[in-house]
Design an enzyme around this catalytic site. Structure first.
Site, PDB file in Angstrom:
ATOM      1  N   HIS A  82      32.662  48.548  40.227  1.00 18.61           N
ATOM      2  CA  HIS A  82      33.138  47.372  39.504  1.00 18.61           C
ATOM      3  C   HIS A  82      32.449  46.133  40.042  1.00 18.61           C
ATOM      4  CE1 HIS A  82      36.042  45.334  36.868  1.00 18.61           C
ATOM      5  NE2 HIS A  82      35.887  44.338  37.712  1.00 18.61           N
ATOM      6  N   ASP A 161      48.111  44.510  33.609  1.00 21.65           N
ATOM      7  CA  ASP A 161      46.818  43.890  33.896  1.00 21.65           C
ATOM      8  C   ASP A 161      46.063  43.588  32.612  1.00 21.65           C
ATOM      9  OD1 ASP A 161      44.403  43.152  35.503  1.00 21.65           O
ATOM     10  OD2 ASP A 161      43.618  44.885  34.422  1.00 21.65           O
ATOM     11  N   ARG A 168      43.963  35.258  31.653  1.00 25.28           N
ATOM     12  CA  ARG A 168      43.174  34.588  32.691  1.00 25.28           C
ATOM     13  C   ARG A 168      41.859  34.059  32.140  1.00 25.28           C
ATOM     14  NH1 ARG A 168      42.021  39.125  36.188  1.00 25.28           N
ATOM     15  NH2 ARG A 168      40.757  37.686  37.423  1.00 25.28           N
ATOM     16  N   SER A 183      43.779  42.840  39.769  1.00 28.77           N
ATOM     17  CA  SER A 183      43.284  43.323  38.483  1.00 28.77           C
ATOM     18  C   SER A 183      42.313  44.482  38.668  1.00 28.77           C
ATOM     19  CB  SER A 183      42.603  42.180  37.736  1.00 28.77           C
ATOM     20  OG  SER A 183      41.996  42.637  36.548  1.00 28.77           O
ATOM     21  N   LYS A 187      43.418  48.874  38.182  1.00 24.81           N
ATOM     22  CA  LYS A 187      42.719  49.743  37.235  1.00 24.81           C
ATOM     23  C   LYS A 187      42.019  50.889  37.950  1.00 24.81           C
ATOM     24  CE  LYS A 187      40.232  46.515  35.142  1.00 24.81           C
ATOM     25  NZ  LYS A 187      40.752  45.157  35.321  1.00 24.81           N
TER      26      LYS A 187
END
Length: 444
Positions: A82, A161, A168, A183, A187
């Site tokens: 990520h 989320d 956001r 967040s 996930k």
């Protein structure tokens, strides 16, 4: 639970108990806390932060709001990656099939653009027919068949989320470290991973604009993963210039495909190779970094990673012919060449200005529910360090109409920095953060 009291407590810097936090977010999911109230709470978190217990509670609340995958029967390491978000960051598109080629399963769950930064889902959906909305059963089937799968956050995974993520993006609260960490980790921890690689961007085009904050975020997320049995590693990478040369969804996807074919910009290839090698090491602790890097480079150069991407695109409903022929993507109606208006050596192009311009050109979302045009963006024709003469080609602006092209040209010219206007660039990768600590990496 009175929402205003929770908001006021965070506004004033008071700790919020686990039960009150849980009640507040449960009420939000039930429609009993309004969007404007949650926006106020998120802004309070941006300024006041969360302590370690509150953050841990938030991760657990997000995880508990949905389902988790159990992929233990796959019989191999499950490693995801990520990025915290940048401009021109199309790494994930090339990385997923490449890491799978190195022997790990890659169950990749990505997000849409946040603020001025692009999102992997929006880039993937620039491929005609490509489905990012697979349910968990279909996601698993693609993962088993191809070795990697790339989807958006499903209704089953961390639905809290999912709602906060969109909010956001349009309320100026993206840079809050607790919200970023919760967040991402909620996930990823729901994906049934054995390991996780984090790309924490730092610089003017990132949400973390200082090295200190980038390292803080990296340490927080590595700690959250390690505490839950997921081997987590973070690389701190440069975002004081766009990554690669393409900025905008279709343009970036095409550039990622060129990287998979053994081409593409040098900085993009270097980062994709290093991250694939890192994921391979997370999947096999006995594998050395030089061996993994060599294997990643070979998989780009011999076409095997490209062929795996073709299989992935076909499995998820897209047109696989575009993978080997990215020139086949639909172009924007207006493509304007921009030339240098002076002699000099290019120092950099400021990434945030380009990212914000793409949003203004409808290539990103300014409001919840906005429809984007994937074709718009910028294609840089130069890179930092290039010596230019007046009239040399700087870039192309890809726009929906002449007015948008005019605005894009202004943004690009304002983003250009010459050697007499700025200091040196950050190294492409500066630090590695693990549960053992922070390692400063050699430049180059």
């Amino acid at each position: 639970m009175i929402p205003a009291q929770v908001i006021e407590a965070k506004r004033d810097g008071r700790a919020i108990s686990s039960s009150r936090l849980r009640d507040f977010f449960s009420a939000y999911l039930a429609g009993e806390v309004e969007e404007y109230q949650m926006s106020a709470f998120l802004m309070a978190v941006l300024f006041r932060g969360m302590d370690a217990r509150e953050l841990d509670d938030l991760v657990e609340i997000m995880l508990g709001s949905g389902a988790s995958l159990d992929l233990r029967d796959l019989g191999a390491a499950r490693i995801d990656k990520h990025s915290t978000g940048g401009v021109g960051d199309k790494v994930s598109i090339a990385l997923a099939p490449l890491a799978a080629e190195l022997g790990v399963y890659v169950p990749m769950m990505s997000g849409r653009g946040l603020g001025h930064t692009g999102g992997t889902l929006d880039k993937l959906e620039a491929i005609p027919g490509f489905r990012t909305d697979l349910d968990l059963g279909a996601f698993r089937a693609v993962l088993e068949a191809v070795g990697c799968a790339m989807i958006g956050q499903t209704a089953e995974i961390a639905p809290l989320d999912r709602r906060l993520y969109d909010l956001r993006s349009v309320t100026g609260t993206v840079p809050a470290i607790p919200l970023i960490a919760a967040s991402i980790m909620s996930k990823k921890l729901a994906e049934g991973l054995t390991g996780l690689l984090l790309d924490v961007k730092v610089g003017s085009g990132a949400f973390m604009q200082s090295e200190e904050r980038a390292l803080e975020l990296a340490r927080v997320m590595v700690g959250l993963g390690a505490a839950r049995g997921v081997e987590t590693e973070a690389l701190v990478t440069a975002m004081d210039r766009p990554l690669g040369r393409a900025v905008g969804n279709t343009l970036e996807t095409a550039e990622a495909f060129r990287c998979l074919a053994g081409g593409g910009p040098d900085d993009l290839r270097a980062l994709v190779v290093l991250q694939a090698a890192s994921m391979a090491r997370l999947g096999d602790s006995g594998r050395t970094e030089p061996d993994a890097i060599a294997a990643a480079e070979a998989a780009l150069d011999d076409g095997s990673a490209l062929r795996r991407m073709e299989r992935l695109v076909e499995a998820q409903g897209g047109d696989p012919a575009l993978v080997s022929n990215p020139d086949g993507f639909e172009r924007a109606p207006v493509v304007r060449a921009i030339s240098a208006d002076r002699d000099g050596r290019l120092a950099r192009v400021e990434p945030r200005a380009l990212g914000e311009a793409v949003v203004a050109m409808r290539g990103g979302r300014a409001r919840l529910g906005d429809t984007i045009d994937p074709r718009v963006g910028f294609l840089l024709c130069v890179e930092p360090g290039d010596a230019l003469s007046h009239g040399d080609l700087l870039a192309e602006v890809h726009a929906a109409d002449e007015g948008a092209a005019d605005a894009g040209e202004v943004a690009l010219r304002n983003a250009v920095r010459w050697d007499d206007e700025g200091g040196p660039l950050r190294p492409l990768v500066s630090h590695r953060v693990t549960r053992s600590g922070v390692e400063t990496l050699p430049a180059g």
